[in-house]
Design a protein around this motif. Sequence first.
Motif: not given
Length: 308
Positions: A215, A277, A280
């Motif tokens: 990320l 985050d 995901i």
Amino acid sequence: MLVCDEHVASQVKTQRTTIYRVQDNRLSAADALLERVQAKHDLVIGCGGCTALDVARYVGWRMPLILVPTIISTKCISVHRAILQKEDGTELRLLRQQPIQTIVPTREIANMPQELNRYWSISGVGDTLAEISAALDEAECELPRPNFEALLRRVPVASEALDWALAGRIEYCEEAVVRKFAELSHHASLEILANPQHRYYRGSEHYFYYALRRLPGFRWMPAHGWLVLLGSLLNAAVYRDSTGDATPWETLRRACCSLGVPVSLTEWSQIRVTSGDILIALNAVDEPRSLFSRRRPFTAEWLHRTLA
């Protein structure tokens, strides 16, 4: 030859030792150093953090190697694995040189600034506790399922780390505490050396970490062991939901509180790990052995309820 980071190099007083300052773990730089080491030296000492030790393991191939970790940030201070970065940004993991000795300067580590010491020590313990999460991946598929005590017997070093973490508030700058961290990390390393195919070496918690690493905001997140411990806590929650056994979740949560690790989304967001985050990364795990893969998809509602 001394392979070390810039901080260690600045502390070296002798002029009789060849010093190589490690800037990063790029494979190209390590290959260039490997040629020099093999041609001119018969002993390599790696001193510093993970990057310096990885480079030392790589270039100390087939010669005596001594490792001196100046932080205890993973469970791998004494292993023979070297992790280097290829030109395309991917990692190369190699079985290289096993050290003939690991020397941990416990007094010097204890004298580090308290917050810095705490930061790296939590990372090391978190990485050690991760074996419990990996064991949960396996146990969820078993019938009858083992109880938590039986499961902990499969990961004795992680079990010892858990007992120690639960014992009470930890004073990170006491030398006895640093020595205990070092012992746990070293013993975890010996487990890996004794069984290179150690099936509890990594599980859902590490696959979660690898997903976070892809990320854009990863560079601002805490160290490896912190994120792995978050993954372990989330994996225990999935195990609880799947089996009805809340003991691993409750126990790991208490360990996090004792260590001073966040247990809520609000706390994690304060150290730049956002709920977005986390969500995901959870949904990106695509490893058949992982509880996260078997549980997907994860929702914001589940995450907020779990890390309330």
